[in-house]
Design an enzyme around this catalytic site. Structure first.
Site, PDB file in Angstrom:
ATOM      1  N   HIS A  38       0.822  -1.221   0.000  1.00 60.14           N
ATOM      2  CA  HIS A  38       0.000   0.000   0.000  1.00 60.14           C
ATOM      3  C   HIS A  38       0.856   1.271   0.000  1.00 60.14           C
ATOM      4  O   HIS A  38       0.325   2.357  -0.252  1.00 60.14           O
ATOM      5  CB  HIS A  38      -0.912   0.029   1.232  1.00 60.14           C
ATOM      6  CG  HIS A  38      -1.912  -1.081   1.263  1.00 60.14           C
ATOM      7  ND1 HIS A  38      -2.797  -1.309   0.241  1.00 60.14           N
ATOM      8  CD2 HIS A  38      -2.168  -2.040   2.214  1.00 60.14           C
ATOM      9  CE1 HIS A  38      -3.553  -2.355   0.547  1.00 60.14           C
ATOM     10  NE2 HIS A  38      -3.184  -2.813   1.732  1.00 60.14           N
TER      11      HIS A  38
ATOM     12  N   HIS B   7      -6.363 -47.154 -28.302  1.00 62.60           N
ATOM     13  CA  HIS B   7      -7.328 -47.469 -29.372  1.00 62.60           C
ATOM     14  C   HIS B   7      -7.948 -48.851 -29.197  1.00 62.60           C
ATOM     15  O   HIS B   7      -8.987 -49.140 -29.804  1.00 62.60           O
ATOM     16  CB  HIS B   7      -6.642 -47.426 -30.742  1.00 62.60           C
ATOM     17  CG  HIS B   7      -6.213 -46.053 -31.158  1.00 62.60           C
ATOM     18  ND1 HIS B   7      -7.070 -44.983 -31.188  1.00 62.60           N
ATOM     19  CD2 HIS B   7      -4.998 -45.590 -31.572  1.00 62.60           C
ATOM     20  CE1 HIS B   7      -6.412 -43.900 -31.588  1.00 62.60           C
ATOM     21  NE2 HIS B   7      -5.159 -44.241 -31.817  1.00 62.60           N
TER      22      HIS B   7
ATOM     23  N   CYS C 134     -13.967  17.057 -29.024  1.00 63.68           N
ATOM     24  CA  CYS C 134     -13.170  16.331 -30.012  1.00 63.68           C
ATOM     25  C   CYS C 134     -12.646  17.366 -31.014  1.00 63.68           C
ATOM     26  O   CYS C 134     -13.177  18.477 -31.128  1.00 63.68           O
ATOM     27  CB  CYS C 134     -13.991  15.248 -30.698  1.00 63.68           C
ATOM     28  SG  CYS C 134     -14.948  15.793 -32.123  1.00 63.68           S
TER      29      CYS C 134
ATOM     30  N   CYS D  86     -24.128  19.626 -43.362  1.00 61.04           N
ATOM     31  CA  CYS D  86     -25.007  19.993 -44.483  1.00 61.04           C
ATOM     32  C   CYS D  86     -26.483  19.810 -44.156  1.00 61.04           C
ATOM     33  O   CYS D  86     -27.344  20.162 -44.958  1.00 61.04           O
ATOM     34  CB  CYS D  86     -24.657  19.168 -45.721  1.00 61.04           C
ATOM     35  SG  CYS D  86     -24.990  17.400 -45.528  1.00 61.04           S
TER      36      CYS D  86
ATOM     37  N   HIS E 240     -22.641   8.549 -46.146  1.00 57.35           N
ATOM     38  CA  HIS E 240     -22.635   9.991 -46.398  1.00 57.35           C
ATOM     39  C   HIS E 240     -21.416  10.650 -45.746  1.00 57.35           C
ATOM     40  O   HIS E 240     -20.738  11.481 -46.358  1.00 57.35           O
ATOM     41  CB  HIS E 240     -23.933  10.615 -45.860  1.00 57.35           C
ATOM     42  CG  HIS E 240     -23.939  12.112 -45.845  1.00 57.35           C
ATOM     43  ND1 HIS E 240     -24.144  12.873 -46.991  1.00 57.35           N
ATOM     44  CD2 HIS E 240     -23.739  13.006 -44.826  1.00 57.35           C
ATOM     45  CE1 HIS E 240     -24.080  14.157 -46.671  1.00 57.35           C
ATOM     46  NE2 HIS E 240     -23.837  14.270 -45.360  1.00 57.35           N
TER      47      HIS E 240
ATOM     48  N   HIS F 210     -17.986  14.782 -43.776  1.00 53.42           N
ATOM     49  CA  HIS F 210     -18.731  15.512 -42.758  1.00 53.42           C
ATOM     50  C   HIS F 210     -18.704  14.671 -41.482  1.00 53.42           C
ATOM     51  O   HIS F 210     -19.272  13.576 -41.446  1.00 53.42           O
ATOM     52  CB  HIS F 210     -20.175  15.759 -43.205  1.00 53.42           C
ATOM     53  CG  HIS F 210     -20.252  16.705 -44.361  1.00 53.42           C
ATOM     54  ND1 HIS F 210     -21.449  16.969 -45.038  1.00 53.42           N
ATOM     55  CD2 HIS F 210     -19.312  17.474 -44.977  1.00 53.42           C
ATOM     56  CE1 HIS F 210     -21.218  17.840 -46.003  1.00 53.42           C
ATOM     57  NE2 HIS F 210     -19.930  18.154 -45.991  1.00 53.42           N
TER      58      HIS F 210
ATOM     59  N   CYS G 136     -19.433  11.336 -33.553  1.00 56.17           N
ATOM     60  CA  CYS G 136     -18.366  11.773 -34.453  1.00 56.17           C
ATOM     61  C   CYS G 136     -17.770  10.546 -35.116  1.00 56.17           C
ATOM     62  O   CYS G 136     -17.196   9.676 -34.430  1.00 56.17           O
ATOM     63  CB  CYS G 136     -17.294  12.535 -33.679  1.00 56.17           C
ATOM     64  SG  CYS G 136     -15.929  13.084 -34.738  1.00 56.17           S
TER      65      CYS G 136
ATOM     66  N   CYS H 267     -13.817  10.097 -34.817  1.00 59.53           N
ATOM     67  CA  CYS H 267     -13.398   9.731 -33.450  1.00 59.53           C
ATOM     68  C   CYS H 267     -14.022   8.433 -32.969  1.00 59.53           C
ATOM     69  O   CYS H 267     -13.626   7.900 -31.927  1.00 59.53           O
ATOM     70  CB  CYS H 267     -13.756  10.845 -32.462  1.00 59.53           C
ATOM     71  SG  CYS H 267     -12.819  12.364 -32.716  1.00 59.53           S
TER      72      CYS H 267
END
Length: 1073
Positions: free
Chosen positions: A205, A630, A947, A983, A999, A1005, A1018, A1021
């Site tokens: 600690h 086997h 951002c 836009c 888009h 954009h 965003c 980001c």
């Protein structure tokens, strides 16, 4: 021609390729998380190159080097004067001298001290202390040396949390640090194999300039820094199993990838001391140290052996294997042990031996245990003594109480930890993931794990800390109950260790069985001769006890075979047409001496069983042939005549009265004979890991698949782990062992372990096509030796490269003798793409767990985790969040949002940070809505506060009105639409037709606003954003949806000077609209 069948994986791949094609047109700057991932990849590559000093000449070079690795002494350091440190004003203080005294007494009682190499204690120098602590910190404690003014010392102690200072504290704290450093130096330079420091005061600690939690100088942290700076190590793993979080150690190495810190501690959502958010699972490191800090917070009391073993199996051991440390240091507090009033956990003393055992063959067995806390004297002394006993190489004692399954709370914690760290560790990527769409549409959701972060915290810090009466009070009835249980555990835990570590059986007579009709047959006599010669070359024969071979009787063989089958094999030597007879069976040849060799092999294994079960030897190695797994009860099969291991298991049950026998079959071929012999027998658990290739790999039977679990009373006692691809190596086998084999084996609690040790999955084998290294086989043997008090027998099965099998079986024997094992070839670096073998391994393990969890309560971790945001699995929520966090500073930044499946995200804050919003804190909100969160009735994310793309916004050009009912411009959908804040076009979201994402890519954009919840995303980001610059857009949408203005919820406008000009614009637009 492509297949007309569309598979899930194919569809997923096509989707990824489609998105990748869209993104090829994206010329945006890579986001910060991606840059961080690339930086870390470069760092890891540099570290790998720096460590590749030994040129591997061939695939067995590590095994060749292991010849010189022989078990060395265990070091022990302590000083009787450490009992002087005591609290002079509180005689009942829990950190008392008796802790030290009782540990030493128990170690001496078990004759452990005299078996160790004594390391002289010595005080640390000031320079050594100042490797991590400040000079002021050092001088402050130095001034207390010899001071006998109790009132003054108590006043000074009250300035620190949980501290008392004695006149000898300074000298003894130096002695603890110096002793720890010297122990670690002895381990690193090879003077001792491993060691233990029984010291006090404890240290984990202690912080750079603060005494804390009974600790003054951080013993482990200083010794670790010394190992980095002076001993020039590059990878050190610290495992802190003290029930209190070692926040001091964590803070020292939070940025350093050379130190992996792993802490298991009581947390209870921050209500337990030290009440820090940084103790939660999402504190994963910072900068270059991202991913190298592990916290496993325990959110309830009463955690026991099953919970701690699950932590080791699911996280700690796989991560340690992938990290490949050069040294392991354990901050060994025993306050999670049964009876400790501070921890209130229920880990039994014997369990600490098992926890340590899983680690003791890593880092070439360079391991140091440093005493920290533990305040129930009985469990502390017993736990510490059994830890030292394990370091000395004694077998792990049997866990006499039935192992409880992992609790629901620990299941949640483990999956949270895996989620937080999976971007950084290949071994933690075994769970599947789910999307938000699946979360919204799939019911029931029992298999979907939701990430929950709840921090309640502790009481406010007092001006002065209490110095008296700080010991927790237990009820008398609880004390008596605990004492009775501890006494019972001590009496029932058998610590008997046979003098003979390993016995072995080998007889050249078994070489007479040979194929005279086919030259170069893989099952050749040279197999056992080469193994024996390798044991001779490694000087192992003289360290073992040779067992005389014997023939098994007909009665003994009939324990697993029909009498007609035995008589048929007996009469083979009397016939001439041996080749014709052999051709009637699958992969079998006969020789006139076949019966004699087969009965000699089986009988020799039975002699070893007698030796081990009578307590005359701890373990056994059977270098025998022909192999057996086997062989069916009535026919020979796959080079096998009589089933040696099956006969041995039945013999142990009949003649020694065992009730539980574990058979682990790691031959690359499925042991069809063993499975069929025991498929209805609940006394034998058969576990096989083998190549299957969808029933196209020998023995080509669907009985080898994962869904074959036994019959009748034996249902659940047959476990198949079938590989459907070649190329499986150490990584895949380690995952199989830690996720399935070891958890089930511990729950089964066998009285004897038999290994059908075929080595045809070994690297270089002509039939197996796998890549398991010899050293990995040694490691698996060591893990299994923790069961049944070490009663384990290895029996040779297949393996057809004589070099591979010789090195592999030699590594198994060395492991049983206690020798170090070279590091395995894990090849799990997260910076490399996963191999086909790894992907198939994950699929196989998931399938197997989904079937076997019906029968084994330990298999509770195959739930789906939330899918990472973005296509890159390395860029999930926590990777982005933790990149911005530094718990050592006061300037904490917000968490990154972007994943609706997260139940709660909180900003990580340092101790003592006050919330800036006075009205209602996030913690208060969580507390009020906890039921809704737990019922999945509400979800939340914490977005970024800003951002770099916010500067592209033009709020003065915002429209007068935003219609939130506008349809998508391209598909006219109204299901989930967003508006572009550049836009102001409206398009649908990624769970409809992804038109808004397309888009954004095509127009560059960056920011869009959701009509559903008014959140802002965003794209560059890959995160949600929320700050006062977005208020205008949000308010316009809010007006349209609710016919009223949105409440201002940001900082006071008058004090936000940085954005006052911008706010004037916002207010002007608001008034005009």
């Amino acid at each position: 021609m492509s297949s007309p069948i569309v598979t899930r994986r194919g569809a997923q791949k096509a989707k990824i390729q489609t998105r990748a094609m869209v993104k090829t047109f994206d010329t945006r700057k890579p986001n910060a998380a991606l840059l961080e991932a690339k930086r870390r990849a470069k760092l890891l590559k540099m570290q790998e190159q720096s460590q590749q000093e030994i040129v591997v000449k061939d695939i067995f070079q590590n095994a060749v080097n292991a010849k010189a690795l022989v078990q060395k002494p265990t070091g022990l350091v302590y000083d009787e004067s450490m009992s002087q440190h005591r609290c002079l004003w509180d005689s009942k203080h829990p950190e008392c001298p008796e802790r030290f005294i009782r540990v030493l007494e128990r170690c001496k009682e078990l004759d452990l001290v005299d078996r160790c190499k004594q390391i002289a204690s010595r005080p640390a120098s000031k320079d050594e202390i100042m490797l991590l602590h400040s000079e002021e910190h050092y001088k402050l404690l130095e001034k207390t040396s010899g001071v006998v003014d109790d009132e003054k010392m108590e006043d000074l102690s009250s300035q620190y949390d949980s501290i008392y200072i004695h006149p000898s504290t300074f000298e003894l704290a130096l002695l603890s640090v110096g002793s720890t450093i010297d122990l670690i130096e002895n381990v690193v330079n090879g003077a001792v194999q491993n060691g233990m420091a029984i010291i006090r005061p404890p240290g984990h600690h202690a912080m750079k300039a603060e005494f804390n939690g009974y600790c003054f100088f951080n013993n482990v942290a200083i010794a670790t820094q010394y190992a980095l700076d002076v001993l020039k190590l590059n990878k050190i793993m610290i495992i802190d199993w003290d029930v209190h979080h070692g926040q001091g150690t964590q803070r020292f190495f939070y940025h350093d990838p050379r130190v992996l810190y792993f802490s298991i501690h009581r947390f209870e959502h921050g209500t337990y001391w030290p009440n820090l958010k940084e103790s939660d699972f999402d504190a994963i490191g910072h900068g270059a140290g991202m991913g190298y800090n592990f916290n496993v917070p325990l959110n309830k009391t009463g955690m026991g052996n099953g919970d701690y073993l699950a932590i080791f199996q699911q996280i700690l051991v796989p991560v340690a294997m992938e990290y490949q440390p050069e040294l392991i240091i354990i901050s060994a507090g025993y306050d999670a042990a049964l009876g400790c009033p501070e921890g209130e956990m229920e880990v039994t003393p014997a369990c600490y031996a098992h926890l340590l055992n899983t680690l003791s063959k890593l880092a070439q067995s360079r391991l140091a245990v440093i005493l920290e806390g533990g305040y129930c004297l009985e469990s502390l002394a017993e736990g510490a003594a059994l830890t030292l006993r394990t370091l000395l190489g004694d077998p792990c004692p049997v866990l006499v109480e039935k192992l409880d399954p992992p609790s629901e709370i620990i299941q949640e914690t483990i999956l949270n930890c895996i989620y937080a760290h999976r971007p950084y560790w290949r071994c933690l990527q075994a769970q599947s993931t789910y999307t938000v769409e699946e979360l919204n549409n799939v019911n029931p959701q029992n298999n979907l794990h939701k990430i929950s972060r709840v921090f309640v915290g502790g009481p406010p810090l007092p001006e002065r800390f209490p110095t008296r009466g700080t010991a927790p009070v237990q009820k008398l009835e609880d004390i008596l109950r605990i004492q009775q249980r501890l006494q019972w555990l001590k009496a029932e835990t058998k610590l008997f260790t046979p003098k003979i570590k390993v016995c072995y059986v080998y007889d050249e007579m078994m070489m007479q069985h040979t194929n005279t009709f086919e030259q170069g047959h893989p099952e050749q006599p040279e197999r056992i001769r080469k193994i024996y010669e390798m044991h001779m070359d490694f000087n192992l024969i003289d360290r073992m006890t040779h067992m005389p071979s014997r023939h098994a009787t007909t009665d003994e063989i009939c324990l697993a075979h029909t009498r007609s089958h035995v008589n048929f094999i007996r009469r083979i030597g009397e016939k001439d047409e041996l080749q014709t007879m052999g051709s009637k069976y699958n992969s079998v040849y006969f020789h006139p001496k076949t019966f004699e060799c087969a009965t000699l092999a089986a009988g020799s294994v039975l002699s070893t069983v007698d030796k081990v079960l009578k307590g005359e030897a701890r373990s056994g190695v059977c270098i025998v042939r022909p192999p057996g797994h086997h062989a069916e009860s009535d026919v020979p099969h796959g080079f096998c005549i009589f089933n040696n291991v099956a006969i041995a298991a039945q013999y142990a049950i009949r003649d020694h009265g065992l009730k539980r026998v574990l058979i682990v079959d790691w031959d690359v071929h499925h042991g069809n004979g063993t499975q069929h012999i025991f498929e209805s027998n609940p006394k034998v658990l058969y576990m096989s890991v083998h190549r299957y290739d969808n029933a196209s790999f020998f023995p080509k039977s669907k009985d080898a698949d994962y869904d074959v679990v036994g019959k009748g009373a034996g249902i659940g006692f047959n476990v198949n782990i079938p590989w459907n691809k070649k190329g499986m190596g150490d990584l895949e086998y380690v995952m199989a062992f830690q996720q399935i084999i070891m958890p089930i084996a511990y729950e089964f609690n066998p009285e004897l372990v038999l290994i059908s040790a075929g080595f045809d999955a070994a690297i270089g084998d002509p039939l197996g096509g796998c890549k398991v290294t010899p050293e990995a086989y040694g490691l698996f043997t060591h893990w299994l030796s923790a069961l049944a008090n070490g009663r384990l027998i290895i029996c040779l099965e297949g393996g057809y490269n004589v070099n591979s099998i010789s090195y592999a079986m030699t590594m198994c024997t060395k492991s049983l003798l206690g020798d170090p094992i070279p590091p395995v070839q894990f090849n799990g670096n997260i910076t490399r793409p996963p191999t086909v073998a790894y992907l198939n391994c994950v699929e196989t393990l998931q399938n197997c767990i989904n079937v076997q969890k019906r029968y084994w309560k330990c298999l509770q971790f195959n739930k789906k985790l939330p899918q990472c945001s973005g296509e890159n699995n390395n860029e999930d929520f926590l990777a982005a969040t933790m990149k911005n966090l530094d718990i050592t500073t006061d300037d904490m930044q917000g968490a990154v949002g972007g994943l609706d499946a997260i139940v709660m995200h909180e900003t990580l804050e340092g101790s003592g940070i006050k919330p800036k919003v006075k009205d209602k804190t996030l913690t208060e909100f969580i507390s009020e809505n906890l039921e809704a969160l737990e019922n999945n009735e509400c979800f939340a994310v914490v977005p970024l506060k800003t951002c770099p793309h916010c500067i592209r916004l033009r709020p003065e050009e915002a429209p007068k009105r935003i219609n939130t009912n506008t349809a998508c411009k391209q598909c006219e959908s109204t299901a989930e639409n967003w508006i572009c804040l550049t836009c102001f076009e409206v398009h649908c979201g990624r769970y409809v037709n992804e038109h808004m994402m397309q888009h954004s890519v095509s127009t560059d954009h960056p920011m869009v606003l959701s009509f559903s919840d008014l959140s802002v995303w965003c794209y560059p980001c890959s995160a949600y954003i929320d700050n006062n610059q977005l208020f205008v857009y949000k308010n316009l949408a809010h007006r349209d949806k609710f016919n009223e203005d949105m409440v201002w919820c940001y900082h006071d406008r008058a004090t936000d000077n940085e954005n006052n000009d911008q706010l004037d614009i916002y207010l002007h637009i608001q008034e005009n609209n």
